[in-house]
Write a protein that holds these residues in place. Structure first.
Motif, PDB file in Angstrom:
ATOM      1  N   VAL A 138      40.291 -14.146  25.106  1.00  0.00           N
ATOM      2  CA  VAL A 138      39.164 -13.856  25.989  1.00  0.00           C
ATOM      3  C   VAL A 138      37.836 -14.113  25.270  1.00  0.00           C
ATOM      4  N   VAL A 139      37.042 -15.011  25.851  1.00  0.00           N
ATOM      5  CA  VAL A 139      35.724 -15.326  25.311  1.00  0.00           C
ATOM      6  C   VAL A 139      34.676 -14.633  26.183  1.00  0.00           C
ATOM      7  N   VAL A 140      33.858 -13.784  25.575  1.00  0.00           N
ATOM      8  CA  VAL A 140      32.774 -13.135  26.324  1.00  0.00           C
ATOM      9  C   VAL A 140      31.466 -13.850  26.013  1.00  0.00           C
ATOM     10  N   VAL A 141      30.856 -14.407  27.057  1.00  0.00           N
ATOM     11  CA  VAL A 141      29.617 -15.169  26.901  1.00  0.00           C
ATOM     12  C   VAL A 141      28.425 -14.307  27.291  1.00  0.00           C
ATOM     13  N   LEU A 142      27.496 -14.167  26.349  1.00  0.00           N
ATOM     14  CA  LEU A 142      26.291 -13.398  26.638  1.00  0.00           C
ATOM     15  C   LEU A 142      25.072 -14.274  26.360  1.00  0.00           C
ATOM     16  N   VAL A 143      23.931 -13.861  26.896  1.00  0.00           N
ATOM     17  CA  VAL A 143      22.687 -14.598  26.672  1.00  0.00           C
ATOM     18  C   VAL A 143      21.627 -13.611  26.203  1.00  0.00           C
ATOM     19  N   PRO A 144      20.571 -14.110  25.528  1.00  0.00           N
ATOM     20  CA  PRO A 144      19.548 -13.204  24.999  1.00  0.00           C
ATOM     21  C   PRO A 144      19.027 -12.214  26.036  1.00  0.00           C
TER      22      PRO A 144
ATOM     23  N   ASP B  77      18.888 -21.370  22.110  1.00  0.00           N
ATOM     24  CA  ASP B  77      17.543 -21.941  22.021  1.00  0.00           C
ATOM     25  C   ASP B  77      16.492 -20.953  22.517  1.00  0.00           C
ATOM     26  N   ARG B  78      16.927 -19.868  23.138  1.00  0.00           N
ATOM     27  CA  ARG B  78      15.969 -18.908  23.687  1.00  0.00           C
ATOM     28  C   ARG B  78      15.658 -17.794  22.703  1.00  0.00           C
ATOM     29  N   GLU B  79      14.508 -17.165  22.962  1.00  0.00           N
ATOM     30  CA  GLU B  79      14.090 -16.078  22.088  1.00  0.00           C
ATOM     31  C   GLU B  79      15.046 -14.897  22.222  1.00  0.00           C
ATOM     32  N   GLY B  80      15.310 -14.245  21.116  1.00  0.00           N
ATOM     33  CA  GLY B  80      16.159 -13.050  21.160  1.00  0.00           C
ATOM     34  C   GLY B  80      17.621 -13.345  20.883  1.00  0.00           C
ATOM     35  N   ALA B  81      17.960 -14.620  20.735  1.00  0.00           N
ATOM     36  CA  ALA B  81      19.365 -14.978  20.514  1.00  0.00           C
ATOM     37  C   ALA B  81      19.862 -14.428  19.174  1.00  0.00           C
ATOM     38  N   GLU B  82      19.024 -14.565  18.156  1.00  0.00           N
ATOM     39  CA  GLU B  82      19.450 -14.090  16.833  1.00  0.00           C
ATOM     40  C   GLU B  82      19.607 -12.574  16.818  1.00  0.00           C
ATOM     41  N   ARG B  83      18.682 -11.913  17.524  1.00  0.00           N
ATOM     42  CA  ARG B  83      18.761 -10.451  17.568  1.00  0.00           C
ATOM     43  C   ARG B  83      20.055 -10.015  18.245  1.00  0.00           C
ATOM     44  N   LEU B  84      20.374 -10.669  19.351  1.00  0.00           N
ATOM     45  CA  LEU B  84      21.601 -10.327  20.067  1.00  0.00           C
ATOM     46  C   LEU B  84      22.830 -10.578  19.189  1.00  0.00           C
ATOM     47  N   GLN B  85      22.788 -11.667  18.451  1.00  0.00           N
ATOM     48  CA  GLN B  85      23.895 -11.976  17.553  1.00  0.00           C
ATOM     49  C   GLN B  85      24.056 -10.867  16.497  1.00  0.00           C
TER      50      GLN B  85
ATOM     51  N   ILE C 154      36.443 -13.177  21.242  1.00  0.00           N
ATOM     52  CA  ILE C 154      35.387 -13.999  20.667  1.00  0.00           C
ATOM     53  C   ILE C 154      34.101 -13.712  21.445  1.00  0.00           C
ATOM     54  N   PHE C 155      33.008 -13.474  20.724  1.00  0.00           N
ATOM     55  CA  PHE C 155      31.706 -13.342  21.388  1.00  0.00           C
ATOM     56  C   PHE C 155      30.945 -14.652  21.245  1.00  0.00           C
ATOM     57  N   VAL C 156      30.301 -15.052  22.329  1.00  0.00           N
ATOM     58  CA  VAL C 156      29.425 -16.219  22.277  1.00  0.00           C
ATOM     59  C   VAL C 156      28.039 -15.813  22.750  1.00  0.00           C
ATOM     60  N   VAL C 157      27.032 -16.091  21.917  1.00  0.00           N
ATOM     61  CA  VAL C 157      25.649 -15.943  22.372  1.00  0.00           C
ATOM     62  C   VAL C 157      25.194 -17.343  22.762  1.00  0.00           C
ATOM     63  N   ASN C 158      25.209 -17.598  24.070  1.00  0.00           N
ATOM     64  CA  ASN C 158      24.780 -18.911  24.541  1.00  0.00           C
ATOM     65  C   ASN C 158      23.264 -18.879  24.771  1.00  0.00           C
ATOM     66  N   LYS C 159      22.698 -20.032  25.029  1.00  0.00           N
ATOM     67  CA  LYS C 159      21.242 -20.183  25.151  1.00  0.00           C
ATOM     68  C   LYS C 159      20.572 -19.750  23.843  1.00  0.00           C
TER      69      LYS C 159
ATOM     70  N   ARG D  10      39.182 -10.469  13.148  1.00  0.00           N
ATOM     71  CA  ARG D  10      37.782 -10.059  13.179  1.00  0.00           C
ATOM     72  C   ARG D  10      37.075 -10.888  14.244  1.00  0.00           C
ATOM     73  N   ILE D  11      36.548 -10.224  15.247  1.00  0.00           N
ATOM     74  CA  ILE D  11      35.929 -10.923  16.379  1.00  0.00           C
ATOM     75  C   ILE D  11      34.724 -11.735  15.906  1.00  0.00           C
ATOM     76  N   PRO D  12      34.780 -13.056  16.024  1.00  0.00           N
ATOM     77  CA  PRO D  12      33.621 -13.844  15.611  1.00  0.00           C
ATOM     78  C   PRO D  12      32.491 -13.763  16.637  1.00  0.00           C
ATOM     79  N   VAL D  13      31.266 -13.858  16.155  1.00  0.00           N
ATOM     80  CA  VAL D  13      30.089 -13.871  17.036  1.00  0.00           C
ATOM     81  C   VAL D  13      29.419 -15.225  16.846  1.00  0.00           C
ATOM     82  N   LEU D  14      29.597 -16.103  17.818  1.00  0.00           N
ATOM     83  CA  LEU D  14      29.125 -17.476  17.687  1.00  0.00           C
ATOM     84  C   LEU D  14      27.870 -17.708  18.523  1.00  0.00           C
ATOM     85  N   ALA D  15      27.096 -18.686  18.106  1.00  0.00           N
ATOM     86  CA  ALA D  15      25.910 -19.069  18.881  1.00  0.00           C
ATOM     87  C   ALA D  15      26.105 -20.482  19.414  1.00  0.00           C
ATOM     88  N   THR D  16      25.752 -20.686  20.684  1.00  0.00           N
ATOM     89  CA  THR D  16      25.898 -22.016  21.283  1.00  0.00           C
ATOM     90  C   THR D  16      24.673 -22.387  22.117  1.00  0.00           C
TER      91      THR D  16
END
Ligand SMILES: Nc1nc2c(ncn2[C@@H]2O[C@H](COP(=O)(O)OP(=O)(O)O)[C@@H](O)[C@H]2O)c(=O)[nH]1
Ligand SMILES: [Mg+2]
Length: 325
Positions: free
Chosen positions: A166-172, A198-206, A191-196, A223-229
């Motif tokens: 299960v991949v959970v996709v979140l945005v900033p 390119d938007r502000e707040g992505a790093e904070r969410l990660q 797996i966590f994905v922080v998509n977008k 260990r659940i990875p936290v990826l940025a896309t």
């Protein structure tokens, strides 16, 4: 349209005919009387496909990511099935149309089968219908199945829980929502994905998600990875694809894949029984005058529902004395 028996349709589908597959999917979605027979016949062909659930809020980029992941899978020569479940926008909704356009490049590719599923007409409940469609894609020989679901309601959770990964996709923008959904997210995400990104707040969410992951005990050594896309540009998508493969391997090596699938099969049986028993009971209620009178008394407020239920289930003592009552 010529009429074909279920046996013929299933045989064609198993031989790789996409039109037979599409027709069987429609039958499952409508809850046709043939569904049990279809499921019996495809049963020996099940278990080969790997199923990936992709969930998250509307507009998070799930379809775009699925599209890019599909590209990577095709490059490896894998066949793909995609189910987009969107209870918020059945048929006429813009989201499904958007999916169509975005996925268009795959429409000419016989190695990719895409189906948008609406809530309408799913008689056995949406999760059960989705399970049925996943099985058809599995039996049809798809290597990889993506199931895209919107949101985090119970129905969507039930669907996505039938996936292997299960991949959970979140945005900033979803930063605040993460705070309120913490426990629920941790329960379903592999797996966590922080998509977008390119938007502000992505790093904070990660960072917040990493913190969340670190606070929880590891589940069976994973260990659940936290990826940025950045889905439209394909940035980070190869890492996501690799993470899915790594999770699959971890599940296989630890024996958890088999354990998960055992749990899924048990849950499916219980859901099926619940649905069937309730349907049978309701049908009986509508025919039986004595039982109907009980229902009316409850409706009028002259009989309490516990007494009525007890009388209705009188011949089914075992049901009444379930541990939950
Ligand atoms: N800026 C930016 N926009 C994105 C990104 N990923 C998706 N989008 C856009 O967000 C919108 C919704 O994407 P979609 O894949 O349909 O989201 P879904 O509802 O989760 O399936 C589309 O207009 C995408 O082009 C991203 O990483 N960055
Ligand atoms: Mg979508």
């Amino acid at each position: 349209m010529e009429t074909q028996t279920t046996v013929e349709l299933v045989e064609k589908m198993l031989a790789g005919d996409p039109r037979a597959l599409a027709r069987l999917i429609s039958q499952v979605e409508r809850g046709d009387v043939e569904v049990p027979e279809i499921m019996q016949r495809i049963y020996p062909a099940l278990g080969r496909a790997y199923c990936v659930g992709i969930t998250g809020p509307p507009g998070a980029g799930k379809s775009t990511l699925t599209d890019k992941l599909t590209e990577l899978a095709r490059r490896e020569g894998k066949t793909v099935g995609i189910i987009a479940v969107d209870p918020t926008s059945p048929f006429s909704g813009g989201a499904l149309l958007g999916d169509r356009v975005r996925m268009q490049q795959h429409f000419l590719d016989a190695g990719v089968f895409i189906r948008s599923m609406a809530t309408r007409g799913s008689h056995g409940g949406l999760p059960q219908t989705a399970r049925g469609v996943i099985k058809l894609l599995d039996a049809a020989g798809r290597d990889l199945i993506f199931v895209e679901t919107v949101g985090v309601g119970q129905t969507e959770l039930d669907i996505v829980e039938t996936a292997d990964t299960v991949v959970v996709v979140l945005v900033p923008e979803a930063g605040d929502a993460v705070q309120t959904m913490k426990a629920g997210l941790m329960e379903i995400a592999d797996i966590f994905v922080v998509n977008k990104a390119d938007r502000e707040g992505a790093e904070r969410l990660q960072r917040e998600l990493r913190l969340l992951v670190d606070m929880h005990a590891q589940r069976n050594g994973w260990r659940i990875p936290v990826l940025a896309t950045e889905a439209p540009k394909g940035v980070g998508v190869e890492a996501l694809y690799a993470a899915i493969a790594a999770h699959r391997q971890a599940l296989q090596e630890s024996g958890q894949l088999a354990a998960r699938r055992r749990a899924h099969r048990r849950k499916e049986l219980l859901d099926l029984l619940q649905h069937r028993l309730l349907a049978a009971l309701v049908a009986q209620l509508e025919k039986d005058r004595v039982l109907l009178a009980l229902v009316e008394q409850v409706q009028e407020g002259v009989l309490d529902p516990y007494s009525a239920a007890q009388q209705i289930l009188k011949d089914r003592e075992a049901l009444w004395h379930s541990p939950n009552s």
